[in-house]
Design an enzyme around this catalytic site. Structure first.
Site, mmCIF file in Angstrom:
data_model
loop_
_atom_site.group_PDB
_atom_site.id
_atom_site.type_symbol
_atom_site.label_atom_id
_atom_site.label_comp_id
_atom_site.label_asym_id
_atom_site.label_seq_id
_atom_site.Cartn_x
_atom_site.Cartn_y
_atom_site.Cartn_z
ATOM 1 N N ALA A 21 0.982 -1.180 -0.069
ATOM 2 C CA ALA A 21 -0.087 -0.070 0.153
ATOM 3 C C ALA A 21 0.895 1.219 0.043
ATOM 4 C CB ALA A 21 -0.721 -0.094 1.079
ATOM 5 N N GLY A 40 0.651 -5.057 0.860
ATOM 6 C CA GLY A 40 -0.723 -5.170 0.122
ATOM 7 C C GLY A 40 -0.163 -5.577 -1.097
ATOM 8 N N GLU A 98 -0.830 -9.080 -0.846
ATOM 9 C CA GLU A 98 -2.231 -9.596 -0.630
ATOM 10 C C GLU A 98 -2.972 -9.499 -1.815
ATOM 11 O OE1 GLU A 98 -2.225 -6.595 2.561
ATOM 12 O OE2 GLU A 98 -2.852 -7.980 4.107
ATOM 13 N N GLU A 120 4.744 -5.317 6.695
ATOM 14 C CA GLU A 120 3.749 -4.604 7.615
ATOM 15 C C GLU A 120 4.226 -3.940 8.728
ATOM 16 O OE1 GLU A 120 2.633 -6.741 5.439
ATOM 17 O OE2 GLU A 120 0.691 -6.259 4.506
HETATM 18 N N1 DAK Z 1 4.580 3.089 -0.452
HETATM 19 C C1 DAK Z 1 5.162 4.082 -1.346
HETATM 20 N N2 DAK Z 1 6.111 4.520 -1.995
HETATM 21 C C2 DAK Z 1 6.836 3.377 -1.873
HETATM 22 C C3 DAK Z 1 6.755 2.187 -1.470
HETATM 23 C C4 DAK Z 1 5.503 2.002 -0.712
HETATM 24 N N3 DAK Z 1 4.855 0.913 -0.271
HETATM 25 N N4 DAK Z 1 7.397 1.081 -1.854
HETATM 26 C C5 DAK Z 1 8.621 2.016 -2.571
HETATM 27 N N5 DAK Z 1 8.135 3.167 -2.732
HETATM 28 C C6 DAK Z 1 8.802 4.049 -3.301
HETATM 29 C C7 DAK Z 1 10.056 4.671 -2.559
HETATM 30 O O1 DAK Z 1 9.728 5.407 -1.402
HETATM 31 C C8 DAK Z 1 10.919 5.373 -3.532
HETATM 32 O O2 DAK Z 1 10.296 6.566 -3.990
HETATM 33 P P1 DAK Z 1 11.498 7.833 -4.097
HETATM 34 O O3 DAK Z 1 12.106 8.002 -2.718
HETATM 35 O O4 DAK Z 1 12.228 7.486 -5.271
HETATM 36 O O5 DAK Z 1 10.515 9.178 -4.223
HETATM 37 C C9 DAK Z 1 10.811 4.560 -4.899
HETATM 38 O O6 DAK Z 1 9.441 3.802 -4.514
HETATM 39 C C10 DAK Z 1 11.868 3.392 -4.987
HETATM 40 O O7 DAK Z 1 11.987 2.770 -3.858
HETATM 41 P P2 DAK Z 1 13.349 2.491 -3.138
HETATM 42 O O8 DAK Z 1 14.063 3.764 -3.246
HETATM 43 O O9 DAK Z 1 13.030 2.150 -1.610
HETATM 44 O O10 DAK Z 1 13.835 1.187 -3.863
HETATM 45 P P3 DAK Z 1 14.631 0.144 -3.271
HETATM 46 O O11 DAK Z 1 15.032 -0.593 -4.463
HETATM 47 O O12 DAK Z 1 15.967 0.567 -2.750
HETATM 48 O O13 DAK Z 1 14.087 -0.535 -2.534
HETATM 49 C C11 DAK Z 1 11.627 -2.024 -1.716
HETATM 50 C C12 DAK Z 1 12.738 -1.307 -2.761
HETATM 51 C C13 DAK Z 1 10.517 -2.294 -2.245
HETATM 52 C C14 DAK Z 1 12.537 -3.171 -0.970
HETATM 53 C C15 DAK Z 1 11.559 -0.696 -0.809
HETATM 54 O O14 DAK Z 1 10.943 0.291 -1.591
HETATM 55 C C16 DAK Z 1 10.703 -0.927 0.206
HETATM 56 O O15 DAK Z 1 11.086 -1.548 1.598
HETATM 57 N N6 DAK Z 1 9.350 -0.507 0.280
HETATM 58 C C17 DAK Z 1 8.138 -0.568 1.122
HETATM 59 C C18 DAK Z 1 7.815 -1.804 1.267
HETATM 60 C C19 DAK Z 1 6.864 -2.128 2.297
HETATM 61 O O16 DAK Z 1 7.135 -1.716 3.546
HETATM 62 N N7 DAK Z 1 5.555 -2.430 1.969
HETATM 63 C C20 DAK Z 1 4.465 -2.425 2.753
HETATM 64 C C21 DAK Z 1 3.605 -1.547 2.828
HETATM 65 S S1 DAK Z 1 2.682 -1.577 4.066
HETATM 66 C C22 DAK Z 1 -4.331 -0.940 6.470
HETATM 67 C C23 DAK Z 1 -4.440 -2.142 5.499
HETATM 68 C C24 DAK Z 1 -3.240 -2.574 4.615
HETATM 69 C C25 DAK Z 1 -2.164 -1.866 4.982
HETATM 70 C C26 DAK Z 1 -1.874 -1.084 5.827
HETATM 71 C C27 DAK Z 1 -2.920 -0.597 6.640
HETATM 72 N N8 DAK Z 1 -5.357 -0.448 7.359
HETATM 73 C C28 DAK Z 1 -6.643 -1.277 7.182
HETATM 74 C C29 DAK Z 1 -5.487 0.538 8.023
HETATM 75 C C30 DAK Z 1 -1.077 -2.211 3.954
HETATM 76 C C31 DAK Z 1 -0.012 -1.822 4.113
HETATM 77 C C32 DAK Z 1 1.276 -2.051 3.282
HETATM 78 O O17 DAK Z 1 1.136 -2.449 2.411
#
Ligand code: DAK
Length: 258
Positions: free
Chosen positions: A65, A109, A112, A132
């Site tokens: 997400a 997400g 998922e 997450e």
């Molecule tokens: N959201 C927003 N931007 C993202 C992103 C994300 N999930 N993942 C990557 N990006 C963006 C980065 O911020 C970066 O943007 P800039 O800095 O260039 O502007 C760009 O994509 C490239 O990413 P990286 O520079 O980080 O690239 P790397 O190759 O170094 O790393 C990576 C890739 C995928 C390992 C890393 O970006 C990463 O760890 N991303 C986050 C992964 C993550 O934590 N995903 C889970 C998100 S939480 C809820 C229901 C559902 C959810 C939450 C609440 N409720 C009902 C309340 C679900 C939550 C999730 O999915």
């Protein structure tokens, strides 16, 4: 069909939907999920389409997400507006087969959403994870429910609690994906698989999907009973006659329009 965060193509009877936010690793935001719901609904209704393929990019199916979009949400915002529930699960209403073609990061997400597809073909570059907990929330789109049902409790707990990413080979070994193919030929391979399904009678493909999904929502005896009724009903359809007569007449069945 023109979208801001999706690219769509039609290949004969197969619709290909690509998540397309390359600058944010295809992070799933509200607009993309609304568009995805719209595209799924249109293709599901279109009699010319038999199978839908959902994919991302080579780098990421989707990295979760959109953290930037949700960082300041309050409990009231998410509860009142039914965040996730309002537009993430349209895919579950699709009655035609949906194949996920997954490459690169498939996280949170994104994982998922992939698990809501009927089955997954992974590129050898695919990496799956539920990180997450690292951003301070539980999964919110079925990660704690679909993952253990698919790969078992121990592997699911491991992924959810440690945030360990698994690669495509492990994902295939534990049943998260059905096949792994070289990244360079992912779309070509998945379109071939989809075209094969598209040659089958679409109504039977839809019934099989319906029956398999029923298995997760009911008891075994009720599920088998449901399957048996659909099997009996099949003898009132032209697909059954065409399929069985074609076999006995040693010819290729023609399921066009069935
Ligand atoms: N959201 C927003 N931007 C993202 C992103 C994300 N999930 N993942 C990557 N990006 C963006 C980065 O911020 C970066 O943007 P800039 O800095 O260039 O502007 C760009 O994509 C490239 O990413 P990286 O520079 O980080 O690239 P790397 O190759 O170094 O790393 C990576 C890739 C995928 C390992 C890393 O970006 C990463 O760890 N991303 C986050 C992964 C993550 O934590 N995903 C889970 C998100 S939480 C809820 C229901 C559902 C959810 C939450 C609440 N409720 C009902 C309340 C679900 C939550 C999730 O999915």
């Amino acid at each position: 069909m023109e979208y801001q965060d999706l690219l769509v193509e039609v290949h004969d009877k197969v619709a290909l939907i690509r998540l397309n936010r390359p600058k944010a690793m295809n992070a799933l935001n509200d607009n993309m999920m609304n568009e995805l719901g719209d595209a799924f609904a249109k293709f599901d209704k279109d009699p010319a389409i038999h199978v839908i393929v959902l994919t991302g990019s080579e780098k990421a199916f989707a990295a979760g997400a959109d953290i930037a979009a949700m960082k300041d949400y309050t409990y009231q915002d998410t509860y009142r507006d039914n965040y996730i529930g309002r537009n993430w699960e349209h895919i579950l209403k699709v009655r035609k087969p949906v194949i996920g073609a997954v490459a690169g990061f498939t996280l949170g997400g994104g994982c998922e959403l992939a698990m809501m597809c009927d089955f997954l073909i992974a590129a050898d570059s695919a990496k799956f994870g539920q990180p997450e907990i690292k951003v301070g929330v539980t999964p919110g789109a079925g990660g704690t429910q679909r993952l253990p049902r698919t790969i078992g409790k121990s592997k699911a707990m491991d992924m959810l609690l440690t945030t360990r990413m698994i690669d495509a080979a492990e994902a295939e070994r534990i049943g998260l994906v059905s096949r792994v193919v070289p990244a360079a030929s992912l779309i070509e391979e998945v379109l071939k698989i989809a075209q094969g399904i598209a040659q089958m009678p679409v109504s039977v493909a839809m019934q099989i999907k319906d029956c398999v999904n029923r298995a997760f929502e009911t008891t075994l005896s009720e599920g088998v009973n449901y399957e048996r009724r659909l099997f009996h009903a099949g003898f009132g359809t032209p697909a059954q006659r065409e399929g069985m007569y074609a076999f006995l007449e040693k010819r290729t069945p023609n399921f066009e329009g069935l």
